[in-house]
Design a protein around this motif. Structure first.
Motif, PDB file in Angstrom:
ATOM      1  N   ASP A  76      11.955  -8.687   9.455  1.00  0.00           N
ATOM      2  CA  ASP A  76      12.132  -7.519   8.590  1.00  0.00           C
ATOM      3  C   ASP A  76      12.102  -6.259   9.452  1.00  0.00           C
ATOM      4  OD1 ASP A  76      12.279  -5.701   6.545  1.00  0.00           O
ATOM      5  OD2 ASP A  76      10.269  -6.086   5.772  1.00  0.00           O
ATOM      6  N   THR A  77      13.216  -5.551   9.503  1.00  0.00           N
ATOM      7  CA  THR A  77      13.302  -4.342  10.325  1.00  0.00           C
ATOM      8  C   THR A  77      13.413  -3.089   9.469  1.00  0.00           C
ATOM      9  OG1 THR A  77      15.695  -4.593  10.484  1.00  0.00           O
ATOM     10  CG2 THR A  77      14.369  -5.566  12.265  1.00  0.00           C
ATOM     11  N   LYS A  78      12.913  -3.170   8.257  1.00  0.00           N
ATOM     12  CA  LYS A  78      12.990  -2.025   7.348  1.00  0.00           C
ATOM     13  C   LYS A  78      12.200  -0.853   7.918  1.00  0.00           C
ATOM     14  CE  LYS A  78      12.176  -0.662   2.612  1.00  0.00           C
ATOM     15  NZ  LYS A  78      11.599  -1.018   1.334  1.00  0.00           N
ATOM     16  N   GLU A  79      12.852   0.274   8.021  1.00  0.00           N
ATOM     17  CA  GLU A  79      12.213   1.486   8.510  1.00  0.00           C
ATOM     18  C   GLU A  79      11.360   2.099   7.395  1.00  0.00           C
ATOM     19  OE1 GLU A  79      12.455   2.916  11.611  1.00  0.00           O
ATOM     20  OE2 GLU A  79      13.543   1.110  12.212  1.00  0.00           O
ATOM     21  N   PRO A  80      10.254   2.741   7.761  1.00  0.00           N
ATOM     22  CA  PRO A  80       9.448   3.398   6.725  1.00  0.00           C
ATOM     23  C   PRO A  80      10.215   4.567   6.113  1.00  0.00           C
ATOM     24  CG  PRO A  80       8.631   3.953   8.914  1.00  0.00           C
ATOM     25  CD  PRO A  80       9.700   2.920   9.090  1.00  0.00           C
TER      26      PRO A  80
ATOM     27  N   ALA B 205       4.574   6.196   2.540  1.00  0.00           N
ATOM     28  CA  ALA B 205       3.465   5.276   2.228  1.00  0.00           C
ATOM     29  C   ALA B 205       2.131   5.883   2.662  1.00  0.00           C
ATOM     30  CB  ALA B 205       3.685   3.935   2.908  1.00  0.00           C
ATOM     31  N   GLU B 206       2.098   6.566   3.802  1.00  0.00           N
ATOM     32  CA  GLU B 206       0.848   7.185   4.272  1.00  0.00           C
ATOM     33  C   GLU B 206       0.437   8.335   3.364  1.00  0.00           C
ATOM     34  OE1 GLU B 206       1.188   8.262   8.387  1.00  0.00           O
ATOM     35  OE2 GLU B 206       1.357   6.170   9.027  1.00  0.00           O
TER      36      GLU B 206
ATOM     37  N   ASP C  20      -0.945   6.748   0.220  1.00  0.00           N
ATOM     38  CA  ASP C  20      -2.296   6.229   0.495  1.00  0.00           C
ATOM     39  C   ASP C  20      -3.308   7.361   0.540  1.00  0.00           C
ATOM     40  OD1 ASP C  20      -1.309   3.659   0.623  1.00  0.00           O
ATOM     41  OD2 ASP C  20      -1.326   3.558   2.823  1.00  0.00           O
ATOM     42  N   TRP C  21      -2.934   8.482   1.151  1.00  0.00           N
ATOM     43  CA  TRP C  21      -3.831   9.635   1.240  1.00  0.00           C
ATOM     44  C   TRP C  21      -4.137  10.165  -0.166  1.00  0.00           C
ATOM     45  CZ3 TRP C  21      -3.692  14.824  -0.054  1.00  0.00           C
ATOM     46  CH2 TRP C  21      -4.683  15.620   0.529  1.00  0.00           C
ATOM     47  N   ILE C  22      -3.111  10.266  -0.992  1.00  0.00           N
ATOM     48  CA  ILE C  22      -3.294  10.741  -2.376  1.00  0.00           C
ATOM     49  C   ILE C  22      -4.217   9.781  -3.131  1.00  0.00           C
ATOM     50  CG2 ILE C  22      -2.131  11.070  -4.598  1.00  0.00           C
ATOM     51  CD1 ILE C  22       0.336  12.031  -2.917  1.00  0.00           C
ATOM     52  N   ASN C  23      -3.976   8.487  -3.002  1.00  0.00           N
ATOM     53  CA  ASN C  23      -4.777   7.484  -3.716  1.00  0.00           C
ATOM     54  C   ASN C  23      -6.221   7.446  -3.231  1.00  0.00           C
ATOM     55  OD1 ASN C  23      -2.573   6.743  -5.276  1.00  0.00           O
ATOM     56  ND2 ASN C  23      -1.945   5.139  -3.862  1.00  0.00           N
TER      57      ASN C  23
END
Length: 71
Positions: free
Chosen positions: A3-7, A51-52, A55-58
């Motif tokens: 899986d080479t999906k970029e963030p 995603a980061e 995560d920070w918000i959560n």
């Protein structure tokens, strides 16, 4: 197959909208190392990993009603 999906990257303007923080507050938190590090896209352009930011918000404490005593 690997899986080479970029963030997914989001702009500073999008981060402002996602967090309801001003650019100044975000930059202050970055300086204090209390906010995810950006990715450099060029000499004058940055973005953040979505995603980061999520995560920070959560990880933030839930808001309490205005006037409610602090616990």
């Amino acid at each position: 197959m690997k899986d080479t999906k970029e963030p997914e990257l989001v702009s500073m303007n999008r981060v402002v909208a996602m967090t309801s923080l001003s650019r100044t507050s975000i930059n202050r938190y970055r300086g204090e190392r209390r906010f995810p590090e950006p990715v450099s896209l060029g000499s004058r352009r940055i973005a953040f990993r979505k995603a980061e930011i999520q995560d920070w918000i959560n990880g933030r404490p839930p808001a309490r009603p205005i006037g409610a005593p602090a616990s």
